[in-house]
Scaffold this active site. Structure first.
Site, PDB file in Angstrom:
ATOM      1  N   TYR A 240       0.868  -1.170   0.000  1.00 16.54           N
ATOM      2  CA  TYR A 240       0.000   0.000   0.000  1.00 16.54           C
ATOM      3  C   TYR A 240       0.908   1.225   0.000  1.00 16.54           C
ATOM      4  O   TYR A 240       1.663   1.443   0.944  1.00 16.54           O
ATOM      5  CB  TYR A 240      -0.913   0.003   1.235  1.00 16.54           C
ATOM      6  CG  TYR A 240      -2.117  -0.886   1.108  1.00 16.54           C
ATOM      7  CD1 TYR A 240      -3.368  -0.350   0.832  1.00 16.54           C
ATOM      8  CD2 TYR A 240      -1.998  -2.256   1.258  1.00 16.54           C
ATOM      9  CE1 TYR A 240      -4.482  -1.167   0.715  1.00 16.54           C
ATOM     10  CE2 TYR A 240      -3.101  -3.080   1.140  1.00 16.54           C
ATOM     11  CZ  TYR A 240      -4.343  -2.530   0.869  1.00 16.54           C
ATOM     12  OH  TYR A 240      -5.436  -3.346   0.746  1.00 16.54           O
ATOM     13  N   HIS A 272      -4.005  -2.864  -8.075  1.00 17.59           N
ATOM     14  CA  HIS A 272      -5.218  -3.567  -7.648  1.00 17.59           C
ATOM     15  C   HIS A 272      -6.366  -2.612  -7.358  1.00 17.59           C
ATOM     16  O   HIS A 272      -7.477  -2.796  -7.823  1.00 17.59           O
ATOM     17  CB  HIS A 272      -4.907  -4.410  -6.410  1.00 17.59           C
ATOM     18  CG  HIS A 272      -6.022  -5.296  -5.989  1.00 17.59           C
ATOM     19  ND1 HIS A 272      -6.981  -4.920  -5.072  1.00 17.59           N
ATOM     20  CD2 HIS A 272      -6.335  -6.555  -6.365  1.00 17.59           C
ATOM     21  CE1 HIS A 272      -7.833  -5.915  -4.909  1.00 17.59           C
ATOM     22  NE2 HIS A 272      -7.468  -6.914  -5.669  1.00 17.59           N
ATOM     23  N   HIS A 273      -6.122  -1.593  -6.548  1.00 12.29           N
ATOM     24  CA  HIS A 273      -7.138  -0.569  -6.334  1.00 12.29           C
ATOM     25  C   HIS A 273      -6.480   0.731  -5.892  1.00 12.29           C
ATOM     26  O   HIS A 273      -5.335   0.743  -5.436  1.00 12.29           O
ATOM     27  CB  HIS A 273      -8.237  -1.016  -5.356  1.00 12.29           C
ATOM     28  CG  HIS A 273      -7.825  -1.071  -3.923  1.00 12.29           C
ATOM     29  ND1 HIS A 273      -7.540  -2.238  -3.262  1.00 12.29           N
ATOM     30  CD2 HIS A 273      -7.659  -0.090  -2.997  1.00 12.29           C
ATOM     31  CE1 HIS A 273      -7.228  -1.991  -2.011  1.00 12.29           C
ATOM     32  NE2 HIS A 273      -7.280  -0.690  -1.809  1.00 12.29           N
ATOM     33  N   HIS A 343      -2.864   0.386  -4.041  1.00 18.11           N
ATOM     34  CA  HIS A 343      -2.602  -0.998  -3.617  1.00 18.11           C
ATOM     35  C   HIS A 343      -1.986  -1.738  -4.798  1.00 18.11           C
ATOM     36  O   HIS A 343      -2.621  -1.921  -5.837  1.00 18.11           O
ATOM     37  CB  HIS A 343      -3.908  -1.669  -3.193  1.00 18.11           C
ATOM     38  CG  HIS A 343      -3.755  -3.136  -2.885  1.00 18.11           C
ATOM     39  ND1 HIS A 343      -4.833  -3.986  -2.807  1.00 18.11           N
ATOM     40  CD2 HIS A 343      -2.663  -3.898  -2.632  1.00 18.11           C
ATOM     41  CE1 HIS A 343      -4.412  -5.206  -2.541  1.00 18.11           C
ATOM     42  NE2 HIS A 343      -3.099  -5.181  -2.434  1.00 18.11           N
ATOM     43  N   HIS A 422     -16.036  -2.501   0.287  1.00 20.02           N
ATOM     44  CA  HIS A 422     -14.602  -2.695   0.543  1.00 20.02           C
ATOM     45  C   HIS A 422     -14.363  -3.589   1.758  1.00 20.02           C
ATOM     46  O   HIS A 422     -14.959  -3.403   2.822  1.00 20.02           O
ATOM     47  CB  HIS A 422     -13.919  -1.350   0.778  1.00 20.02           C
ATOM     48  CG  HIS A 422     -12.439  -1.447   0.960  1.00 20.02           C
ATOM     49  ND1 HIS A 422     -11.587  -1.830  -0.058  1.00 20.02           N
ATOM     50  CD2 HIS A 422     -11.643  -1.222   2.038  1.00 20.02           C
ATOM     51  CE1 HIS A 422     -10.346  -1.825   0.382  1.00 20.02           C
ATOM     52  NE2 HIS A 422     -10.346  -1.465   1.653  1.00 20.02           N
ATOM     53  N   HIS A 424     -10.703  -6.215   3.225  1.00 23.25           N
ATOM     54  CA  HIS A 424      -9.313  -6.540   2.942  1.00 23.25           C
ATOM     55  C   HIS A 424      -9.216  -7.984   2.456  1.00 23.25           C
ATOM     56  O   HIS A 424     -10.158  -8.508   1.865  1.00 23.25           O
ATOM     57  CB  HIS A 424      -8.454  -6.266   4.167  1.00 23.25           C
ATOM     58  CG  HIS A 424      -8.138  -4.809   4.351  1.00 23.25           C
ATOM     59  ND1 HIS A 424      -7.540  -4.300   5.488  1.00 23.25           N
ATOM     60  CD2 HIS A 424      -8.325  -3.747   3.536  1.00 23.25           C
ATOM     61  CE1 HIS A 424      -7.376  -2.993   5.364  1.00 23.25           C
ATOM     62  NE2 HIS A 424      -7.853  -2.631   4.191  1.00 23.25           N
ATOM     63  N   MET A 484     -11.716  -4.978   7.267  1.00 20.10           N
ATOM     64  CA  MET A 484     -12.700  -3.910   7.187  1.00 20.10           C
ATOM     65  C   MET A 484     -14.017  -4.481   6.675  1.00 20.10           C
ATOM     66  O   MET A 484     -14.045  -5.535   6.040  1.00 20.10           O
ATOM     67  CB  MET A 484     -12.236  -2.800   6.232  1.00 20.10           C
ATOM     68  CG  MET A 484     -11.039  -2.022   6.698  1.00 20.10           C
ATOM     69  SD  MET A 484     -10.649  -0.683   5.524  1.00 20.10           S
ATOM     70  CE  MET A 484      -9.388   0.190   6.437  1.00 20.10           C
TER      71      MET A 484
END
Length: 601
Positions: A240, A272-273, A343, A422, A424, A484
């Site tokens: 991250y 990834h995001h 990410h 969202h 993880h 999360m």
């Protein structure tokens, strides 16, 4: 012991030899014959539609980090079919493409192109619980074209959303886990293939997209890029990366009307995001920073940059605001600092790859009628909520209660036009439902959703997790190995309600720790003497401990976080609140071939 008679002639030996050889040849030829249900690609004839213009493929995604496999597709809602094009840059002896519930190689729905050394075949297949592959008796993938071109080998085929074959995956809205792999050797038969013995990968794809044209932006729109500053992607699987960007000091209030991703060419399968956060309004300065978001030496003020402005995940399209609303940026009361978070998912541990990916904001000075808002639903980022280890399926639920919506939302309600979910790494699914009068009325998700009566409604966000590969409990938090459960809902008109989330009451959680410790013979409970994370870690985890924790989460009172944009609670009592009552749940959507009516659990 006599085996042969003295009277056997040489001619007899010759006849016996050639008879055995002929039988062996029959067996070998039979083993290389085309499977009865597969398509012989070498004899594929052009379809009547081959004279038509090429089918457009508006949706594209690289599957592997090296760019050898490219997936493209189109959707026909009229016929409930997906048209899929797979490009293989360097094809040797075949390719496997499939779908499974969570990216597993077992019990997967597959389409396979393979050769036996002389001829190539295409077929609908499936894998069993050990990864062994078999040709499906019901062939639901229809091959349209197989062709070698200058930039690779192309396969074009289609299949229905739902095939009514119990071995096939049902393509629905939300994430589809696509598995892929290349065959390096010929196969005498498809039964010789075991997915556990070849290199396979997984990619997450949003396959079904809204069936609507993209809006046209007004001519005065300007753009602002929030990009990573030529980062060298670390050669580790998960990173991250955080970067602070400052807005111009004299920037007046504008409305963001659209945003989209900007991905460095070649990194499409690694990025990834991406998220862009606005820092707290009262921060006059935020230190410049470009580095790991998990670095313990990063400036502490980065933790005060949590208000989401834009969020993108791999495969997502550009995000458009409705004509009557825009997201405010700049002007009085707005922060001058943005935090970019990228990410990187680098499973092949590629080294030396540079990246300048990020988000492009499209904004206008012509303010629209309403300021749009983003509200967080789900669970508070706290270790109070946890998932036990070795769980195939475990649910956590966050509540936005009617007491909070009555307190914070206007009498006329709000218009919710989008939703972004969202979790993880352990997350497997997120679902938010609207509850009114104890009855589930609708699913609040990525589709457009309208309600004029959200004031007094309950919004329940349920997340699904899998921790089978973990030996320790997974607690809630910001870290990548923490979890999360969030739904960012986009709505207008903007209110002061920025966060409507919950967690289990801490006092009841301490009772749980005390009970489980005593049940396992530990009379010296450290409950309250150490942090919650350590208390979870010190428990003896077995099925009983997990089941009791699940029961606690579904019965104990909750602490509500009904927060204003200043991060302060709205006036009222928010501790030890009762769980919202749900007496009627929505039926599960079923395709025509599925009988009966079943409800979500």
């Amino acid at each position: 012991m006599r085996i042969f008679s003295k009277d056997v002639r040489l001619q007899d030996f010759t006849i016996m030899y050639f008879t055995g050889l002929a039988a062996l040849m029959v067996i070998l030829v039979a083993s290389y014959q085309a499977p009865s249900n597969a398509v012989d690609v070498s004899s594929l004839k052009p379809s009547p539609s081959s004279s038509l213009p090429p089918l457009p493929m508006p949706f594209r995604m690289p599957l592997d980090p090296l760019g050898n496999l490219q997936l493209a597709w189109n959707i026909s809602y009229a016929t409930q079919e997906v048209y899929i094009q797979l490009r293989v840059a360097e094809l040797r002896h075949g390719v496997v493409l499939g779908m499974s519930d969570r990216g597993e190689l077992t019990n997967a729905d597959l389409v396979v192109l393979w050769d036996n050394g002389t001829r190539s075949y295409f077929g609908d297949a499936w894998s069993d619980s050990k990864g062994r592959v078999s040709l499906d008796s019901q062939q639901d993938y229809e091959l349209i074209e197989a062709k070698q071109k200058a930039d690779g080998f192309y396969l074009l085929f289609k299949r229905p959303f739902s095939t009514c074959d119990p071995r096939d995956y049902v393509i629905e809205e939300g994430t589809v886990h696509v598995i892929y792999g290349l065959l390096d050797q010929p196969l005498a038969s498809l039964g010789d293939l075991n997915l556990s013995r070849i290199h396979m990968g997984v990619q997450r794809v949003l396959m079904l997209r809204p069936d609507m044209p993209s809006p046209t932006l007004p001519p005065e729109v300007k753009t602002m890029d929030v990009l990573a500053p030529n980062v060298i992607i670390p050669n580790q699987e998960t990173t991250y990366w955080c970067f602070i960007q400052k807005l111009p000091d004299d920037m007046p209030k504008n409305h963001i009307v659209m945003y989209e991703s900007v991905i460095t060419p070649g990194n499409e399968a690694i990025v990834h995001h991406i998220e862009v956060f606005e820092c707290a309004q009262d921060l006059r300065e935020v230190p410049q920073y470009s580095g790991s978001c998990d670095d313990k030496m990063k400036p502490k003020k980065l933790n005060l940059c949590r208000h989401v402005l834009a969020a993108w995940a791999m495969g997502a399209e550009a995000f458009y605001y409705p004509p009557d609303a825009g997201l405010a940026i700049g002007g009085p009361g707005s922060s001058r600092f943005l935090r970019l978070e990228v990410h990187y998912h680098n499973p092949l541990l590629i080294s030396g790859r540079h990246d300048s990916s990020g988000i492009r904001l499209h904004y206008t000075h012509n303010l629209r009628r309403y300021d749009a808002g983003i509200m967080e639903l789900g669970l508070v980022y706290t270790p109070v909520m946890a998932i036990p280890p070795k769980q195939h399926t475990f649910y956590l639920t966050g509540y936005c209660t009617s007491k909070c919506t009555r307190t914070a939302l206007p009498p006329g309600g709000i218009y919710v036009f989008a939703s972004q979910l969202h979790t993880h790494l352990a997350g497997r699914g997120v679902r938010t439902v609207l509850v009114r009068g104890g009855k589930e009325l609708d699913v609040v998700q990525e589709d457009q959703h309208f309600s004029t009566e959200y004031q007094g409604d309950v919004l329940i966000t349920k997340c699904t997790y899998n921790t089978e590969d973990r030996s320790k409990p997974t607690v809630g938090g910001f870290g990548i190995m923490e979890e999360m459960c969030v739904n960012y809902i986009h709505y207008y008109p903007r209110t002061q309600l920025e966060l409507c989330k919950s967690h289990v009451d801490p006092g009841y959680l301490q009772k749980y720790f005390s009970f489980i410790n005593r049940f396992h013979g530990n009379d010296q409970c450290v409950c309250g003497d150490v942090g919650v994370t350590d208390q979870y870690a010190q428990l003896h985890w077995d099925d009983f401990a997990g089941e009791v924790l699940d029961s606690l989460y579904n019965t104990a009172p909750i602490s509500m976080h009904c927060n204003q944009s200043t991060a302060r609670l709205f006036p009222g009592e928010w501790e030890k609140q009762p769980l919202p009552e749900v007496t009627s749940i929505l039926p599960k959507h079923r395709y025509p071939c599925e009988g009966g009516a079943e409800s979500y659990s």
